[in-house]
Scaffold this motif. Sequence first.
Motif, PDB file in Angstrom:
ATOM      1  N   ILE A   1      43.215  30.307  37.273  1.00 53.44           N
ATOM      2  CA  ILE A   1      42.130  29.696  38.048  1.00 53.44           C
ATOM      3  C   ILE A   1      42.615  29.449  39.480  1.00 53.44           C
ATOM      4  N   PRO A   2      42.016  30.136  40.456  1.00 53.62           N
ATOM      5  CA  PRO A   2      42.411  29.897  41.859  1.00 53.62           C
ATOM      6  C   PRO A   2      42.175  28.447  42.256  1.00 53.62           C
ATOM      7  N   ARG A   3      43.060  27.929  43.115  1.00 52.80           N
ATOM      8  CA  ARG A   3      42.939  26.561  43.591  1.00 52.80           C
ATOM      9  C   ARG A   3      42.814  26.558  45.114  1.00 52.80           C
ATOM     10  N   PRO A   4      42.021  25.665  45.681  1.00 57.47           N
ATOM     11  CA  PRO A   4      41.930  25.586  47.143  1.00 57.47           C
ATOM     12  C   PRO A   4      43.317  25.400  47.757  1.00 57.47           C
TER      13      PRO A   4
ATOM     14  N   ASP B   1      34.051  27.708  44.328  1.00 54.30           N
ATOM     15  CA  ASP B   1      32.918  28.437  43.762  1.00 54.30           C
ATOM     16  C   ASP B   1      33.382  29.135  42.481  1.00 54.30           C
ATOM     17  N   PRO B   2      32.685  28.969  41.371  1.00 56.27           N
ATOM     18  CA  PRO B   2      33.114  29.580  40.099  1.00 56.27           C
ATOM     19  C   PRO B   2      33.285  31.090  40.150  1.00 56.27           C
ATOM     20  N   VAL B   3      32.708  31.752  41.154  1.00 54.43           N
ATOM     21  CA  VAL B   3      32.798  33.213  41.187  1.00 54.43           C
ATOM     22  C   VAL B   3      34.235  33.682  41.377  1.00 54.43           C
ATOM     23  N   ALA B   4      35.059  32.911  42.104  1.00 53.01           N
ATOM     24  CA  ALA B   4      36.456  33.321  42.303  1.00 53.01           C
ATOM     25  C   ALA B   4      37.198  33.359  40.968  1.00 53.01           C
ATOM     26  N   ALA B   5      37.061  32.290  40.176  1.00 46.57           N
ATOM     27  CA  ALA B   5      37.693  32.263  38.853  1.00 46.57           C
ATOM     28  C   ALA B   5      37.098  33.331  37.951  1.00 46.57           C
ATOM     29  N   ALA B   6      35.797  33.607  38.094  1.00 44.98           N
ATOM     30  CA  ALA B   6      35.153  34.625  37.261  1.00 44.98           C
ATOM     31  C   ALA B   6      35.704  36.011  37.554  1.00 44.98           C
ATOM     32  N   ILE B   7      36.019  36.275  38.821  1.00 49.51           N
ATOM     33  CA  ILE B   7      36.619  37.564  39.181  1.00 49.51           C
ATOM     34  C   ILE B   7      37.959  37.731  38.480  1.00 49.51           C
ATOM     35  N   ILE B   8      38.801  36.712  38.555  1.00 48.77           N
ATOM     36  CA  ILE B   8      40.106  36.786  37.888  1.00 48.77           C
ATOM     37  C   ILE B   8      39.921  36.928  36.383  1.00 48.77           C
ATOM     38  N   HIS B   9      38.948  36.236  35.823  1.00 55.41           N
ATOM     39  CA  HIS B   9      38.700  36.270  34.382  1.00 55.41           C
ATOM     40  C   HIS B   9      38.408  37.694  33.911  1.00 55.41           C
ATOM     41  N   VAL B  10      37.487  38.379  34.578  1.00 60.51           N
ATOM     42  CA  VAL B  10      37.113  39.714  34.108  1.00 60.51           C
ATOM     43  C   VAL B  10      38.227  40.723  34.351  1.00 60.51           C
ATOM     44  N   VAL B  11      39.002  40.523  35.422  1.00 61.59           N
ATOM     45  CA  VAL B  11      40.093  41.462  35.704  1.00 61.59           C
ATOM     46  C   VAL B  11      41.218  41.298  34.685  1.00 61.59           C
ATOM     47  N   VAL B  12      41.520  40.057  34.305  1.00 63.24           N
ATOM     48  CA  VAL B  12      42.514  39.834  33.253  1.00 63.24           C
ATOM     49  C   VAL B  12      42.058  40.489  31.946  1.00 63.24           C
ATOM     50  N   ASP B  13      40.782  40.352  31.618  1.00 60.37           N
ATOM     51  CA  ASP B  13      40.270  40.992  30.402  1.00 60.37           C
ATOM     52  C   ASP B  13      40.382  42.507  30.488  1.00 60.37           C
TER      53      ASP B  13
END
Length: 301
Positions: A210-213, A231-243
Amino acid sequence: MDAPPVPDDIELEKRSDSLVFEVKRSDGTVVTEAEYQALRHPYPPFQSPTASTDPELEARLARPYKICAEGDSWVNILWPISKVRGFNESFVDIIESDRRCFVNNIGWPGDEFSDIVAKEQYKGSIQSGIFGFFILSGGGNDFLGGRSLARFVKPFSAGGGASDPWAYIRKDNLKVIFAEVAAGYQRIIDNVQAWSRNTEILLHGYDHAIPRPGGPWMGTPFSALGYNVDDPVAAAIIHVVVDEFYDLLSDFDRRERKVHLINARGCCAGHWHDELHPDKSAAIKLARKYLAKMDELAPVA
């Protein structure tokens, strides 16, 4: 676990342009991997380890699970040297504390995946024929942060405010990155299988970081691309790429009889030391998963 016999003035310093560390002395000089390994392991590198005359080493070599570990800072964070920076043991350190395990940890927090592939520093250990398990951790530097994000993440303005994280990803670029990583994994797997037919290879694909400011690993690179890191979209990007990375590694698990994928996803939930590294609780969870797989593959009576 006993502290390695190393000087007190060695510390970690994050390299500004990537996800890896430089290991430096207090006077600013860089400690090379070879220098550190010579300090931490006073016995010679593994050429003929069974011929050792060191009683302590012989006792450790008698343990049923013999493991060679290679990779990035998830494998070796140079603990307890790194303790001064707040880091805890890696999951491999936890495994090494299990009395059934002998671990030769040649991982290095300053190695990018391309270094691991090119150097083949695991060759001597694997060719010795004594290691039943090879733990490999690598590839995160290519897609989890630092300069790598700009290779496949669009500026926030190009995503059009969409909620779908894929709207912010250059899919063709990510495909190229993962093709490079897959080629590196294939080379390492082929080498290990050629050098030691009985060695089981254990992989993992990290966790949903989870990216942090202001975070140096992901938060700052995302901000440079115009993202509000909260913004949740940053964490969502990392989430799908890890998957996606897990899908890549799953192919090796399916195709290669001696390759096994450990699912680390969820181990770090609520238990991150920073943006990218597990805290001790998470490291223990991950170590238990590895030990369970070793028990499954080679039960100890």
